[in-house]
Design an enzyme around this catalytic site. Sequence first.
Site, PDB file in Angstrom:
ATOM      1  N   LYS A 229       0.953  -0.784  -0.353  1.00 11.82           N
ATOM      2  CA  LYS A 229       0.101   0.184  -0.087  1.00 11.82           C
ATOM      3  C   LYS A 229       0.833   1.270  -0.301  1.00 11.82           C
ATOM      4  CE  LYS A 229      -3.109   3.152   0.472  1.00 11.82           C
ATOM      5  NZ  LYS A 229      -4.013   4.028  -0.549  1.00 11.82           N
ATOM      6  N   CYS A 287      -2.379  10.999   0.165  1.00  9.03           N
ATOM      7  CA  CYS A 287      -2.129   9.831  -0.040  1.00  9.03           C
ATOM      8  C   CYS A 287      -0.348   9.896  -0.407  1.00  9.03           C
ATOM      9  CB  CYS A 287      -2.238   9.035  -1.507  1.00  9.03           C
ATOM     10  SG  CYS A 287      -3.636   9.413  -1.379  1.00  9.03           S
TER      11      CYS A 287
END
Length: 472
Positions: A229, A287
């Site tokens: 991730k 992110c």
Amino acid sequence: MNELRKILNERGRIKKVGVVGMGYVGIPSAVLFAEHFDHVIGFQRDSSSSGYKIEMLNNGESPLKGEEPGLEELIRKVRKSGRFEATSDFSRISEVDAVTLAIQTPFKDNVSLEPDFGALEEGLSQVSKYLNRGMLVVLESTITPGTTKGLAANILNEGSGLKAGVDYALAHAPERVMVGRLIRNIQEHDRIVGGINDASTHRAIELYRPVLTKGKIIAMDSTAAEVTKTAENTFRDLQIAAINELALYCEAMRINVYDVRDGIDSLKGEGITRAVLYPGAGVGGHCLTKDTYHLERGARMAGPLDYPVNVESLYVVARKINDFMPQHMYNLTVDALSRVGKKFRDSKVAILGWAFINNSDDTRNTPSEPYYHKIIEQGAAVSVHDPYVFESGGIRITQDLEESVKDAAAIAIFTGHKQYFDLNAAKIRKFSGLKHPVIIDGRNVIDPDGFINEGFVYKGIGRGDKNHHKLA
Ligand code: SAJ
């Protein structure tokens, strides 16, 4: 057969699911689980900032702002069928066979870049109070590699007296959702599922497989899932830094980075890949600005890392190059203003674009902000324009372009909103009221010659071929 597998077999298939954290990850995943399992309980702290979500969800309404295709009718459907309910009574976790935690993990501050796991830790200690043998716990938040096997297992074991991987299953299944396509992303993206041991991984697969339509399950160890991730975003940040650095080089060599980009991109064929992205005024969002530091921390905490001596992490250097781009926009503006004998002190600057991403109102970690503060520090008068953002942190944002550009000595384009692609040079110069306004294009949205011929001082990121033009 190992202990945990036996316990899971005794418990039988997953029937009831709990989701902790009714946010933009937890809500869609909860109602999608409700389509495939007997009953789902959405757990939400009854805090002043988010307690209201409980009632809205139980009334079949989505508390999320912005368009989310399919979400509200799905909430209504599973409420009507009685398969979903929201509550702040965490003791009901004891009723479920599987519980997922979708709780945000922001950074405490942008200096230390230490993650704030406070909310996640609170969610974990709540779960630990009501954890029983044979349950599955899954973390969906973006976390530092090692957290599932470390921090999470410790809190759950301490609070329950049970042992992760022996008495209950524990896994990490990172969310990969994008606002605006939450339901679709959960169903169609491949799902990384990583247990702390095989029995945990298999149990977690049982939970996620029914929800997938196009997506496939990709099974691995929990730490590998955490690295996947964070690294998928680190790699994107790295690719953007690579083209940003090339843009700076092209400016120095007085060539057009977009010619070079087209050239590189033309190299196609079997097994040849060149992920050439786009240079720009910086990298914002939640992110890419954070995940590199999660990865770095995880790798360096893990244990001896064999790495070149006195060489900084490539990934952190990439972060620094991307975070330099607002400074580069500032430097280009200083240079352009000086060509017409101006300084920030006696100038108004119009910033076009406050959202961190095109055609969106999402302003998280926007690159426009560091530029804004730098030029205010230098005494500039600043107006901020954005078609989608109405206010941000007390900064007034106008949707009226003429008002924003009026009397502006410099215009800096920070976001590639579609409205900026057809800025008319003659009109903008008239709005500015100056003979030679300055325009700095941070997202390659305008045609340089159109503005140069209209008398503008033009600067564009990567446009070494135009940045030294003669004044018309
Ligand atoms: N940016 C560039 N050049 C590029 C691409 C982006 O400067 O070529 C800038 C954008 O202007 C923005 C920032 O980078 O400021 C981030 O852009 P983004 O397209 O990566 O958008 P994000 O931050 O919403 O990234 C999300 C991530 N999705 C998830 O975490 C689930 C990321 O993993 C996805 O790759 C990305 O969306 C995507 O591809 O849409």
